[in-house]
Design an enzyme around this catalytic site. Structure first.
Site, PDB file in Angstrom:
ATOM      1  N   GLU A 186      -0.082  14.921   1.767  1.00  0.00           N
ATOM      2  CA  GLU A 186       0.408  13.836   2.634  1.00  0.00           C
ATOM      3  C   GLU A 186       0.002  14.052   4.085  1.00  0.00           C
ATOM      4  O   GLU A 186      -0.300  13.110   4.802  1.00  0.00           O
ATOM      5  CB  GLU A 186       1.931  13.696   2.520  1.00  0.00           C
ATOM      6  CG  GLU A 186       2.376  13.032   1.221  1.00  0.00           C
ATOM      7  CD  GLU A 186       1.818  11.619   1.035  1.00  0.00           C
ATOM      8  OE1 GLU A 186       1.548  10.935   2.042  1.00  0.00           O
ATOM      9  OE2 GLU A 186       1.645  11.202  -0.117  1.00  0.00           O
TER      10      GLU A 186
ATOM     11  N   TYR B 243       7.839   8.925   7.511  1.00  0.00           N
ATOM     12  CA  TYR B 243       7.009   8.589   6.351  1.00  0.00           C
ATOM     13  C   TYR B 243       6.797   9.826   5.469  1.00  0.00           C
ATOM     14  O   TYR B 243       7.004   9.792   4.253  1.00  0.00           O
ATOM     15  CB  TYR B 243       5.633   8.023   6.781  1.00  0.00           C
ATOM     16  CG  TYR B 243       4.687   8.016   5.609  1.00  0.00           C
ATOM     17  CD1 TYR B 243       4.785   7.026   4.633  1.00  0.00           C
ATOM     18  CD2 TYR B 243       3.765   9.053   5.412  1.00  0.00           C
ATOM     19  CE1 TYR B 243       3.984   7.051   3.499  1.00  0.00           C
ATOM     20  CE2 TYR B 243       2.961   9.091   4.285  1.00  0.00           C
ATOM     21  CZ  TYR B 243       3.079   8.087   3.341  1.00  0.00           C
ATOM     22  OH  TYR B 243       2.298   8.136   2.217  1.00  0.00           O
TER      23      TYR B 243
ATOM     24  N   CYS C 211      -4.196  -8.692  -9.090  1.00  0.00           N
ATOM     25  CA  CYS C 211      -3.016  -7.991  -8.555  1.00  0.00           C
ATOM     26  C   CYS C 211      -1.822  -8.138  -9.509  1.00  0.00           C
ATOM     27  O   CYS C 211      -1.492  -9.249  -9.944  1.00  0.00           O
ATOM     28  CB  CYS C 211      -2.659  -8.552  -7.180  1.00  0.00           C
ATOM     29  SG  CYS C 211      -1.140  -7.834  -6.514  1.00  0.00           S
TER      30      CYS C 211
ATOM     31  N   ASP D 269       4.460   3.426   5.366  1.00  0.00           N
ATOM     32  CA  ASP D 269       3.394   3.549   6.363  1.00  0.00           C
ATOM     33  C   ASP D 269       2.723   2.175   6.517  1.00  0.00           C
ATOM     34  O   ASP D 269       3.231   1.172   6.006  1.00  0.00           O
ATOM     35  CB  ASP D 269       2.389   4.635   5.949  1.00  0.00           C
ATOM     36  CG  ASP D 269       1.634   4.270   4.678  1.00  0.00           C
ATOM     37  OD1 ASP D 269       1.950   3.227   4.066  1.00  0.00           O
ATOM     38  OD2 ASP D 269       0.720   5.016   4.298  1.00  0.00           O
TER      39      ASP D 269
ATOM     40  N   LEU E  23     -11.859  17.354   9.421  1.00  0.00           N
ATOM     41  CA  LEU E  23     -10.816  16.382   9.041  1.00  0.00           C
ATOM     42  C   LEU E  23     -10.241  15.665  10.263  1.00  0.00           C
ATOM     43  O   LEU E  23      -9.649  14.602  10.146  1.00  0.00           O
ATOM     44  CB  LEU E  23      -9.656  17.079   8.318  1.00  0.00           C
ATOM     45  CG  LEU E  23      -9.641  17.109   6.798  1.00  0.00           C
ATOM     46  CD1 LEU E  23      -8.374  17.762   6.298  1.00  0.00           C
ATOM     47  CD2 LEU E  23      -9.742  15.702   6.206  1.00  0.00           C
TER      48      LEU E  23
HETATM   49  S1  SF4 Z   1      -1.166 -11.091  -4.502  1.00  0.00           S
HETATM   50 FE1  SF4 Z   1      -2.664 -10.563  -2.973  1.00  0.00          FE
HETATM   51  S2  SF4 Z   1      -1.550 -10.540  -1.035  1.00  0.00           S
HETATM   52 FE2  SF4 Z   1      -0.034 -10.510  -2.682  1.00  0.00          FE
HETATM   53  S3  SF4 Z   1       0.418  -8.342  -2.951  1.00  0.00           S
HETATM   54 FE3  SF4 Z   1      -1.189  -8.881  -4.421  1.00  0.00          FE
HETATM   55  S4  SF4 Z   1      -3.110  -8.425  -3.376  1.00  0.00           S
HETATM   56 FE4  SF4 Z   1      -1.510  -8.455  -1.828  1.00  0.00          FE
END
Ligand code: SF4
Length: 367
Positions: A38, A121, A203, A139, A81
């Site tokens: 981390e 964080y 997503c 973060d 780094l």
């Molecule tokens: S739908 Fe698009 S904007 Fe919404 S969390 Fe998923 S990647 Fe991000």
């Protein structure tokens, strides 16, 4: 909890468990590994961190090994780094863990948060990832995901927004799943909901993402711009050794505190603003460098310009103009803040830790 939140937590967890990346620090459940990773990952990309992490753990496999190591070795392992205070703080905290907690990272948020170099964080990441405690780890990546998914327009540069996000992130953690959930959130921000091109179609939480449904995924999060780094012009001297020092150049160690503390560098000086940034001729620049070197006890004559290089720190931007110089005399060095000057060639560079900017210049020179 409302359905939008429940959906987010559930789908994200399922997605993560099926898609989690195999990262070196995830292969063993070891709070020390989580901690080191981390710290390394702050401001640094995963791909860059991987080989550093593996070398670091091979060299300092335990908290005690890190606590007992010479500081130069720790800095050398961190070389390249950047943000070297992270390495120094990590070692200082390792010493604390060794003496106060018998070398075991404590399963206690207050104690972890009190260690040097550990902010909210990182303490949240250690407590959740290593100990599965329901602590948020928020973060910039996480704030971006939450801003988009919940369509929040609060400025993420403001502390009040972070506090709100922490509250929200904590609420979202499914019972008993803090470790996986927090890593899932980080993973989504790193792989899918990226800053410039969020991959909304694949997503896992797309269906209920309010930002996407409003077509605002690219406008969120709202963030006021930080002040740009202050430009500084610096002239550096590349002074080649002769006789027994042939094949080497003069380098010096930076003071024990402040920016790049204790790292090695070429002698250089900050050019006063009024002189530097309005454009000086090459010969005027060489006169300025000669005068500055003399003031540091180095009688060397600049011959020609070798290279220009630059590096941006969080608050300043160094423009470094490097001149090759011929040494006349090395007087008793007057720069009392410095702990050491020495001659360094490729062999010495294996031992001494240089910031990236000087590494690039010297590797180029010794090629
Ligand atoms: S739908 Fe698009 S904007 Fe919404 S969390 Fe998923 S990647 Fe991000």
């Amino acid at each position: 909890m409302d359905e939008q939140k429940r959906y987010f937590s559930r789908e994200l967890l399922i997605w993560y468990r099926a898609n989690r990346r195999d990262l070196p620090w995830r292969r063993h459940s070891n709070p020390y590994y989580t901690w080191v990773s981390e710290i390394m990952l702050q401001q640094t990309r995963v791909e860059t961190v991987k080989p550093y992490f593996e070398r670091f753990i091979a060299k300092f496999p335990t908290v005690e090994a890190l606590a007992d190591a010479p500081e130069e070795e720790v800095l050398k392992s961190w070389e390249g780094l950047g943000y070297y205070s992270r390495a120094r703080n990590l070692q200082a905290a390792a010493k604390e863990v060794k003496t106060q907690y018998g070398g075991q990272v404590p399963d206690d948020k207050a104690k972890v948060s009190a260690l040097k170099g550990i902010g909210p964080y990182t303490s949240g990441a250690i407590m959740s990832i290593a100990f599965n405690r329901p602590e948020p780890a928020v973060d910039g990546n996480v704030m971006r995901v939450l801003s988009r998914y919940f369509r929040l327009h609060d400025d993420i540069a403001k502390p009040a927004t972070r506090a709100h996000m922490e509250h929200l992130a904590q609420e979202l953690i499914p019972e008993g799943c803090a470790s996986d959930f927090n890593q899932a959130l980080m993973e989504l921000g790193a792989l899918v909901c990226t800053p410039k091109s969020p991959a909304c179609l694949p997503c896992p939480v797309m269906e209920h993402c309010a930002g996407r449904l409003a077509g605002e995924e690219l406008e969120l999060p709202v963030k006021t711009k930080a002040k740009p780094p202050k430009p500084e012009l610096r002239y550096a001297a590349l002074i080649a050794g002769t006789g027994e020092h042939a094949g080497k150049v003069l380098v010096r160690q930076r003071p024990a505190t402040g920016l790049l503390a204790k790292m090695w560098e070429l002698p250089h000086l900050l050019v006063p603003k009024q002189a530097g940034l309005i454009g000086m001729s090459e010969s005027e620049a060489m006169d300025v460098l000669r005068g500055g070197l003399l003031a540091q006890g180095i009688d060397a004559v600049p011959i020609d310009r070798w290279v220009d290089a630059e590096h941006t720190f969080s608050h300043i931007h160094w423009q470094m103009r490097v001149f090759r110089c011929e040494l006349r005399e090395l007087q008793e060095l007057k720069d009392k803040d410095r702990t050491a000057y020495q001659w360094a060639g490729p062999e010495e560079m294996e031992q001494l830790a240089f910031p990236n900017l000087f590494l690039r210049i010297l590797n180029d020179y010794f090629q």
